[in-house]
Each structure stands twice: as C-alpha cells, then as structure tokens.
Design a protein around this motif. Structure first.
Motif, short mmCIF file in Angstrom:
data_model
loop_
_atom_site.label_atom_id
_atom_site.label_comp_id
_atom_site.label_asym_id
_atom_site.label_seq_id
_atom_site.Cartn_x
_atom_site.Cartn_y
_atom_site.Cartn_z
N GLN A 179 -32.63 -2.52 -1.02
CA GLN A 179 -33.96 -1.91 -0.97
C GLN A 179 -34.10 -0.89 0.16
OE1 GLN A 179 -37.00 -4.87 0.37
NE2 GLN A 179 -35.22 -6.20 0.77
N TYR A 180 -33.20 -0.95 1.14
CA TYR A 180 -33.25 -0.03 2.28
C TYR A 180 -32.26 1.12 2.15
CZ TYR A 180 -35.51 -4.20 4.17
OH TYR A 180 -36.33 -5.29 4.35
N GLY A 181 -31.59 1.22 1.01
CA GLY A 181 -30.58 2.27 0.85
C GLY A 181 -29.26 1.93 1.51
N ILE A 182 -29.05 0.64 1.75
CA ILE A 182 -27.81 0.19 2.39
C ILE A 182 -26.93 -0.47 1.33
CG2 ILE A 182 -26.80 -1.27 4.18
CD1 ILE A 182 -29.59 -1.20 5.56
N ASN A 183 -25.74 0.05 1.15
CA ASN A 183 -24.79 -0.49 0.18
C ASN A 183 -23.71 -1.27 0.92
OD1 ASN A 183 -26.30 1.39 -1.26
ND2 ASN A 183 -24.60 1.95 -2.59
N ILE A 184 -23.39 -2.44 0.38
CA ILE A 184 -22.33 -3.27 0.98
C ILE A 184 -21.35 -3.66 -0.11
CG2 ILE A 184 -23.84 -5.30 0.78
CD1 ILE A 184 -22.34 -6.46 3.23
N ASN A 185 -20.09 -3.41 0.12
CA ASN A 185 -19.04 -3.68 -0.86
C ASN A 185 -17.81 -4.24 -0.17
OD1 ASN A 185 -20.04 -2.48 -3.55
ND2 ASN A 185 -20.43 -0.81 -2.12
N MET A 186 -16.88 -4.72 -0.98
CA MET A 186 -15.62 -5.22 -0.47
C MET A 186 -14.46 -4.44 -1.09
SD MET A 186 -13.97 -9.08 -0.50
CE MET A 186 -14.75 -9.59 1.05
N LEU A 187 -13.46 -4.17 -0.27
CA LEU A 187 -12.21 -3.56 -0.74
C LEU A 187 -11.10 -4.56 -0.46
CD1 LEU A 187 -11.53 -0.68 -1.90
CD2 LEU A 187 -10.49 -0.23 0.31
N SER A 188 -10.45 -5.03 -1.51
CA SER A 188 -9.45 -6.09 -1.37
C SER A 188 -8.06 -5.57 -1.68
CB SER A 188 -9.78 -7.25 -2.32
OG SER A 188 -10.98 -7.87 -1.94
N GLY A 189 -7.15 -5.83 -0.78
CA GLY A 189 -5.78 -5.39 -0.96
C GLY A 189 -4.84 -6.53 -1.25
N GLY A 190 -3.67 -6.14 -1.68
CA GLY A 190 -2.57 -7.08 -1.73
C GLY A 190 -1.81 -6.96 -0.42
N LEU A 191 -0.59 -7.42 -0.43
CA LEU A 191 0.27 -7.26 0.73
C LEU A 191 0.58 -5.78 0.92
CD1 LEU A 191 1.68 -9.20 2.76
CD2 LEU A 191 3.73 -8.96 1.37
N LEU A 192 0.33 -5.27 2.11
CA LEU A 192 0.55 -3.85 2.38
C LEU A 192 1.86 -3.68 3.14
CD1 LEU A 192 -3.05 -2.87 3.56
CD2 LEU A 192 -2.06 -2.61 1.28
N GLN A 193 2.53 -2.58 2.86
CA GLN A 193 3.82 -2.32 3.51
C GLN A 193 3.73 -1.07 4.37
OE1 GLN A 193 7.16 -1.84 0.80
NE2 GLN A 193 8.47 -2.97 2.17
N THR A 194 3.64 -1.25 5.69
CA THR A 194 3.65 -2.50 6.43
C THR A 194 2.55 -2.44 7.47
OG1 THR A 194 6.06 -2.64 6.19
CG2 THR A 194 5.05 -4.07 7.82
N THR A 195 1.96 -3.61 7.80
CA THR A 195 0.99 -3.70 8.88
C THR A 195 1.50 -4.73 9.88
OG1 THR A 195 -0.27 -5.49 7.85
CG2 THR A 195 -0.90 -3.23 7.26
N ASP A 196 0.76 -4.87 10.99
CA ASP A 196 1.15 -5.87 11.98
C ASP A 196 1.18 -7.27 11.36
OD1 ASP A 196 1.33 -3.88 13.84
OD2 ASP A 196 -0.58 -4.31 14.82
N ALA A 197 0.22 -7.53 10.46
CA ALA A 197 0.13 -8.86 9.86
C ALA A 197 1.22 -9.11 8.82
CB ALA A 197 -1.24 -9.06 9.22
N SER A 198 1.72 -8.03 8.18
CA SER A 198 2.71 -8.23 7.12
C SER A 198 4.15 -7.98 7.57
CB SER A 198 2.40 -7.30 5.93
OG SER A 198 2.61 -5.94 6.27
N LYS A 199 4.34 -7.68 8.84
CA LYS A 199 5.71 -7.37 9.28
C LYS A 199 6.61 -8.60 9.26
CE LYS A 199 4.48 -7.75 14.21
NZ LYS A 199 4.30 -6.97 15.46
N ALA A 200 6.00 -9.80 9.22
CA ALA A 200 6.80 -11.02 9.15
C ALA A 200 7.21 -11.37 7.73
CB ALA A 200 6.03 -12.19 9.77
N THR A 201 6.72 -10.61 6.76
CA THR A 201 7.01 -10.90 5.36
C THR A 201 8.44 -10.47 5.02
OG1 THR A 201 4.69 -10.55 4.79
CG2 THR A 201 6.29 -10.48 2.99
N PRO A 202 9.22 -11.34 4.39
CA PRO A 202 10.60 -10.97 4.02
C PRO A 202 10.64 -9.82 3.02
CG PRO A 202 10.27 -13.35 3.90
CD PRO A 202 8.91 -12.75 4.07
N ASP A 203 11.68 -9.02 3.08
CA ASP A 203 11.83 -7.88 2.17
C ASP A 203 11.84 -8.34 0.71
OD1 ASP A 203 11.93 -6.09 4.25
OD2 ASP A 203 14.14 -6.02 4.33
N ALA A 204 12.38 -9.50 0.45
CA ALA A 204 12.45 -10.00 -0.93
C ALA A 204 11.06 -10.17 -1.54
CB ALA A 204 13.20 -11.33 -0.96
#
Length: 253
Positions: A179-204
C-alpha cells in the motif's frame, strides 16, 4: 524510479555474492551503501575506487540499533534516504555437505544463528527503511534465498529452514508494504561458482549440477547479481511477494 536514481543498501556487500551485487549496481549508476562486518579492507578498496557511488559502513545486521545507525549515516552521507535494500549478508556458513550438522547433532543454537542472520536481519533493515520509504511512496527490498527450499538435495537444516522462513516473511510482508509503494521479493540461487561460502564445495558437485541444468553450467555470482536488477527496475513495479529462482533452470518454481 530508475536504478541510476536509487541509493541501494547491500548487506555483506564487500565480498562474495555481495561484492558481485555491488559491482552490478555500480555499473548501472546506482549509489551503493556497502554494509560489512569483518571485510573492512575490501570495503575500503571499493570506496577508494568509486568515491562518488560508494558509502561504506560497518554494522552487525542482527543488531537493530546498529542497523538504524547505518541508515541514518547513509542518509546523512548522500543527503537522501536509502531507496532499496538487498538483504544478502550470510552468517557463518559453508556449503560443505560432509561437514554439515547432521540431524542427530543439530542444536537450536546452530538453527537460531541462521534465523538471526536471515529473518532477524531482514526485519531490522525493513523496519529501519520503512519510514523514509513510506514518505517517498517508493521502496524495493530484495531478500536472497536458496533453491534448496524447493529442492533440499543436501539437507542443510539450519540454512535452508532459515531461508524458508525468510521466504514466508517476504510474502507476508508484501501485504503490509504494498500500500506504500514498497515491493519486497526474494531471489533464490543454487550453488554459485564461486563464492566464499561455496569454495568448500568439491568440484564433482559443481560438475553434477552443471550436467543437471538446462544451461549445462553452474551460475556465477555475476549472473545471479544481474537478475537482482529486474526487481529494482521500473519493469517490476507490479511484482511483489514473489520468489524468482536463478539457477540455470535446475529447479522449477
């Protein structure tokens, strides 16, 4: 409001996925408030490289008072309030399936830490932004989620459950904010190559994901960051309470 007219807060915006988001916004001409907790050197580097577009501020987004001070400092710096918020900061997590807490050893402290990092942080930034966004009749909030909610192929109980709760909050909040012109949404990813959080993920694991997606590759942080621009642009003005999955087509819906 065009992206190049906006002041956008990116929590955790100095490293990993947050850094990719910050660069995408800089490229589009936005002014960016880069929130960080421990990544001061990276934040300072951004500020030196883009002095007209970047304002940096250290704050723990799970602390409501620190978040309020962040919003006030950004408003004083740019002489305008924050128009958009990207809730990206991730609290102490590594995508390592072998090292994840198994159900038998899961503690509520582990669970609550992720809830604080996801849901509590979003409540803090949303509440801090609300007065100025209501006055402007405009606001954009984008919460970063995960496709593990739809497809928990690796049962990260703490992380995935917290993101599922954040998705529910995104949808319920849209009813209060629209009602105030404020939009809220979510953007959901899979495993990204590469971030700090995914660097421990095996290449396989990356190879398996790539083979399973229609695009036959793993999505990069830069590609994921670009998708955020849709939610900030005028073209999504009628879109709120939604969850867009950006993972190369691996998960549908």
């Amino acid at each position: 409001m065009q992206i190049n007219e906006q002041i956008v807060l990116v929590t955790g915006g100095a490293r990993g996925l947050g850094l990719a988001i910050t660069h995408a916004l800089i490229r589009e001409g936005a002014r960016v408030v880069v929130n960080y907790l421990n990544s001061q050197a990276q934040a300072e580097e951004l500020k030196q490289k883009y002095p007209q577009q970047i304002f940096i501020y250290q704050a723990d987004v799970t602390d409501a008072l620190q978040v309020q001070q962040l919003f006030l400092a950004a408003k004083q710096h740019f002489a305008e309030p924050i128009h958009a918020v990207i809730n990206n900061a991730l609290i102490h997590f590594s995508f390592n399936g072998d090292a994840r807490p198994k159900l038998e050893e899961l503690t509520w402290d582990t669970m609550s830490a992720q809830f604080e990092g996801a849901v509590k942080a979003c409540i803090n930034t949303t509440q801090a932004a609300l007065a100025d966004m209501k006055q402007a009749g405009f606001g954009r909030i984008v919460n970063i989620g995960t496709n593990l909610v739809q497809n928990p192929v690796v049962p990260y109980h703490d992380y995935t459950t917290a993101k599922a709760a954040l998705l529910a909050f995104t949808r319920t909040a849209s009813h209060d904010l629209g009602q105030y012109g404020i939009n809220i949404n979510m953007l959901s990813g899979g495993l990204l190559q590469t971030t700090d959080a995914s660097k421990a993920t095996p290449d396989a694991v990356f190879d398996l994901i790539a083979a399973s997606t229609p695009l036959k590759r793993v999505i990069t942080p830069q590609e994921f960051a670009d998708a955020i621009l849709m939610f900030l642009s005028p073209y999504s003005r009628a879109v709120t309470g939604q969850n867009l999955i950006v993972d190369g087509g691996l998960v549908k819906g």
